[in-house]
Write a protein that holds these residues in place. Structure first.
Motif, PDB file in Angstrom:
ATOM      1  N   ASP A  53       0.832  -1.206   0.000  1.00 33.91           N
ATOM      2  CA  ASP A  53       0.000   0.000   0.000  1.00 33.91           C
ATOM      3  C   ASP A  53       0.863   1.250   0.000  1.00 33.91           C
ATOM      4  N   ARG A  54       1.914   1.228   0.803  1.00 35.44           N
ATOM      5  CA  ARG A  54       2.803   2.378   0.911  1.00 35.44           C
ATOM      6  C   ARG A  54       3.522   2.632  -0.415  1.00 35.44           C
ATOM      7  N   LEU A  55       3.954   1.569  -1.073  1.00 38.58           N
ATOM      8  CA  LEU A  55       4.646   1.718  -2.354  1.00 38.58           C
ATOM      9  C   LEU A  55       3.717   2.286  -3.426  1.00 38.58           C
ATOM     10  N   ILE A  58       3.406   5.983  -2.682  1.00 38.29           N
ATOM     11  CA  ILE A  58       4.638   6.673  -3.064  1.00 38.29           C
ATOM     12  C   ILE A  58       4.699   6.855  -4.578  1.00 38.29           C
ATOM     13  N   ALA A  59       4.346   5.815  -5.324  1.00 42.41           N
ATOM     14  CA  ALA A  59       4.356   5.904  -6.794  1.00 42.41           C
ATOM     15  C   ALA A  59       3.372   6.965  -7.271  1.00 42.41           C
ATOM     16  N   GLU A  60       2.199   7.029  -6.627  1.00 43.33           N
ATOM     17  CA  GLU A  60       1.203   8.030  -6.988  1.00 43.33           C
ATOM     18  C   GLU A  60       1.722   9.448  -6.743  1.00 43.33           C
ATOM     19  N   ILE A  61       2.340   9.656  -5.593  1.00 41.84           N
ATOM     20  CA  ILE A  61       2.876  10.983  -5.262  1.00 41.84           C
ATOM     21  C   ILE A  61       4.016  11.355  -6.210  1.00 41.84           C
ATOM     22  N   LYS A  62       4.885  10.393  -6.521  1.00 44.55           N
ATOM     23  CA  LYS A  62       5.993  10.663  -7.449  1.00 44.55           C
ATOM     24  C   LYS A  62       5.480  11.116  -8.817  1.00 44.55           C
ATOM     25  N   SER A  63       4.447  10.418  -9.299  1.00 44.51           N
ATOM     26  CA  SER A  63       3.935  10.788 -10.618  1.00 44.51           C
ATOM     27  C   SER A  63       3.298  12.176 -10.589  1.00 44.51           C
ATOM     28  N   ASN A  67       4.534  15.463 -12.770  1.00 48.82           N
ATOM     29  CA  ASN A  67       3.583  16.144 -13.652  1.00 48.82           C
ATOM     30  C   ASN A  67       3.202  17.539 -13.143  1.00 48.82           C
ATOM     31  N   ASN A  68       3.832  17.958 -12.045  1.00 48.09           N
ATOM     32  CA  ASN A  68       3.524  19.250 -11.417  1.00 48.09           C
ATOM     33  C   ASN A  68       2.054  19.375 -11.022  1.00 48.09           C
ATOM     34  N   THR A  69       1.451  18.274 -10.607  1.00 47.14           N
ATOM     35  CA  THR A  69       0.055  18.305 -10.176  1.00 47.14           C
ATOM     36  C   THR A  69      -0.085  18.017  -8.683  1.00 47.14           C
TER      37      THR A  69
END
Length: 89
Positions: A53-55, A58-63, A67-69
């Motif tokens: 879940d944490r990974l 993290i992947a969602e936040i990185k993307s 994308n500057n969103t």
């Protein structure tokens, strides 16, 4: 009669015997074992599912950052900091 050779053989025999005893002790203590309790296995299972879940988070936040969103709500952040400081979280 040669006394020096008798004394030397006695010391040599003592040394050889001690050396053999040490080798036997080292060989006997050569195997270690590990046992994991049921609680330990359960905690490992829980931890690994939380890691997935944490990974994903993290992947969602990185993307979003790439994308500057990614936006931070400063009011929500301040509330969380205050709650953490007070020990409410």
């Amino acid at each position: 009669m040669n006394i020096a050779s008798v004394k030397f053989k006695g010391i040599e025999n003592l040394y050889t015997r001690s050396k053999q005893e040490i080798k036997q002790t080292v060989k006997a203590n050569n195997k270690d074992t590990i046992e994991i309790s049921d609680l330990g296995m359960y905690l490992n299972k829980v931890n690994s599912s939380e890691d997935k879940d944490r990974l994903e988070k993290i992947a969602e936040i990185k993307s979003k950052i790439e994308n500057n969103t990614y936006r931070i709500d400063s009011n929500e952040l301040a509330k969380k900091i205050i709650e953490r400081t007070k020990g409410e979280i």
